[in-house]
Design an enzyme around this catalytic site. Structure first.
Site, mmCIF file in Angstrom:
data_model
loop_
_atom_site.group_PDB
_atom_site.id
_atom_site.type_symbol
_atom_site.label_atom_id
_atom_site.label_comp_id
_atom_site.label_asym_id
_atom_site.label_seq_id
_atom_site.Cartn_x
_atom_site.Cartn_y
_atom_site.Cartn_z
ATOM 1 N N GLU A 87 0.639 -1.226 -0.120
ATOM 2 C CA GLU A 87 0.183 -0.003 -0.232
ATOM 3 C C GLU A 87 0.593 1.310 0.005
ATOM 4 O O GLU A 87 1.772 1.315 0.729
ATOM 5 C CB GLU A 87 -0.867 0.077 1.357
ATOM 6 C CG GLU A 87 -1.788 1.166 1.359
ATOM 7 C CD GLU A 87 -2.536 1.603 0.315
ATOM 8 O OE1 GLU A 87 -2.459 2.850 -0.154
ATOM 9 O OE2 GLU A 87 -3.208 0.743 -0.152
ATOM 10 N N ILE A 88 0.539 2.157 -0.886
ATOM 11 C CA ILE A 88 1.343 3.441 -0.930
ATOM 12 C C ILE A 88 1.039 4.426 0.084
ATOM 13 O O ILE A 88 1.934 5.322 0.464
ATOM 14 C CB ILE A 88 1.353 3.916 -2.255
ATOM 15 C CG1 ILE A 88 2.446 5.071 -2.718
ATOM 16 C CG2 ILE A 88 0.078 4.507 -2.727
ATOM 17 C CD1 ILE A 88 2.438 5.252 -4.141
ATOM 18 N N ASN A 120 5.768 1.432 -3.184
ATOM 19 C CA ASN A 120 5.189 1.881 -4.560
ATOM 20 C C ASN A 120 5.511 0.452 -5.296
ATOM 21 O O ASN A 120 6.536 0.255 -6.023
ATOM 22 C CB ASN A 120 5.884 3.091 -5.051
ATOM 23 C CG ASN A 120 5.242 3.404 -6.448
ATOM 24 O OD1 ASN A 120 4.337 2.618 -7.036
ATOM 25 N ND2 ASN A 120 5.221 4.837 -6.687
ATOM 26 N N ALA A 121 4.399 -0.277 -5.625
ATOM 27 C CA ALA A 121 4.578 -1.617 -6.296
ATOM 28 C C ALA A 121 4.806 -1.323 -7.964
ATOM 29 O O ALA A 121 5.509 -2.147 -8.380
ATOM 30 C CB ALA A 121 3.186 -2.395 -6.093
ATOM 31 N N LEU A 140 -7.367 -5.058 -6.591
ATOM 32 C CA LEU A 140 -8.875 -5.037 -6.211
ATOM 33 C C LEU A 140 -9.424 -3.545 -6.108
ATOM 34 O O LEU A 140 -8.776 -2.863 -5.298
ATOM 35 C CB LEU A 140 -9.262 -5.565 -5.018
ATOM 36 C CG LEU A 140 -8.924 -7.346 -4.893
ATOM 37 C CD1 LEU A 140 -9.333 -7.993 -3.780
ATOM 38 C CD2 LEU A 140 -9.291 -8.195 -6.118
ATOM 39 N N ASP A 143 -7.288 2.491 -8.356
ATOM 40 C CA ASP A 143 -7.712 3.821 -8.839
ATOM 41 C C ASP A 143 -7.801 3.741 -10.124
ATOM 42 O O ASP A 143 -6.886 3.337 -11.072
ATOM 43 C CB ASP A 143 -6.591 4.679 -8.279
ATOM 44 C CG ASP A 143 -6.697 6.012 -8.304
ATOM 45 O OD1 ASP A 143 -7.526 6.526 -9.342
ATOM 46 O OD2 ASP A 143 -6.480 7.083 -7.869
ATOM 47 N N SER A 218 -13.081 -6.636 0.595
ATOM 48 C CA SER A 218 -12.497 -5.614 0.899
ATOM 49 C C SER A 218 -13.360 -4.515 1.183
ATOM 50 O O SER A 218 -14.693 -4.607 1.088
ATOM 51 C CB SER A 218 -11.675 -5.093 -0.263
ATOM 52 O OG SER A 218 -12.555 -4.805 -1.483
#
Length: 239
Positions: A87-88, A120-121, A140, A143, A218
């Site tokens: 998660e960023i 940051n993936a 999932l 953005d 989620s």
């Protein structure tokens, strides 16, 4: 016992409340955020996240895991597999990390197979995973970046799909879910055009043990359900 130690123990014996971790829903993945990341997967200490990992490696990656609802579900369905949320957003990742600590304290011996890191993936995925390491990757409710000028920020694109192919094993799967039809069509088009992937049939999707869990596990999925929104699911296999 010191006062701050008491506060820490108390915080981890009940689930955190999201209202204390609120943050903007969107983050610019191209911006120059400050991240610590390993120069090579072998140089990362995974034991800090998985106390009982032994010789295992992370098998599942939930990209943009949000508040961790689906990550928790993964840990319950696959107790012998290690799952990682990436998660960023700072406060959101903090929430998931605190949530996992609390769950471990509330349920002895459980949830020790899930973890979350802030990263940051889109930039550092291959710094964390070896070639052919992952069995499943999840995207999932990513953005949508509606503006055409920002489509390059979308987490599914031709260049990034080659990286996803690199870290996925043969037969590994990519799962996508969104409530935005345009984004669903975008993701499907790009993944289907990539030579490394093939789309699962509707029957194969229904037979997948995670098929129903993808929709509502989620927090974002639950919100879409409350708002009576549409949900679009697609699963792809690495050839």
């Amino acid at each position: 016992m010191e006062l701050d130690e008491v506060s820490t123990i108390s915080a981890y014996t009940k689930l955190p409340q999201k209202r204390f971790y609120r943050q903007r829903a969107h983050s610019n993945p191209i911006a120059d955020h400050s991240f610590d990341y390993p120069v090579h997967p072998d140089h990362y200490d995974w034991s800090q996240h998985y106390p009982d990992m032994g010789e295992r490696r992370v098998a599942f990656a939930d990209i943009g895991c949000g508040y961790g609802g689906f990550l928790v579900t993964l840990g319950e369905i696959y107790p012998d597999k290690l799952a990682l949320g990436m998660e960023i957003r700072v406060k959101v990742s903090d929430y998931v990390i605190d949530r996992i600590h609390a769950l471990r304290n509330l349920h002895e011996g459980k949830y020790r197979n899930i973890a979350c890191i802030r990263t940051n993936a889109m930039k550092y995925l291959t710094n964390y995973f070896h070639k052919g390491q992952l069995e499943k990757m999840f995207f999932l409710y990513p953005d949508p970046h509606f503006k055409k000028a920002k489509h390059k920020w979308r987490i599914i694109n031709s260049a990034l799909l080659s990286e996803y192919s690199y870290v996925l094993r043969a037969g590994g799967q990519i799962y996508t879910v969104t409530d935005v039809k345009d984004l669903h069509e975008w993701m499907c088009k790009h993944i289907e055009q990539h030579p490394a992937f093939e789309r699962l049939s509707e029957d194969e999707v229904r037979e997948d043990v995670l098929s129903e869990k993808l929709l509502d596990s989620s927090e974002e999925g639950k919100k879409v359900t409350r708002n009576n929104g549409s949900k679009f699911v697609a699963i792809f296999r690495k050839k």
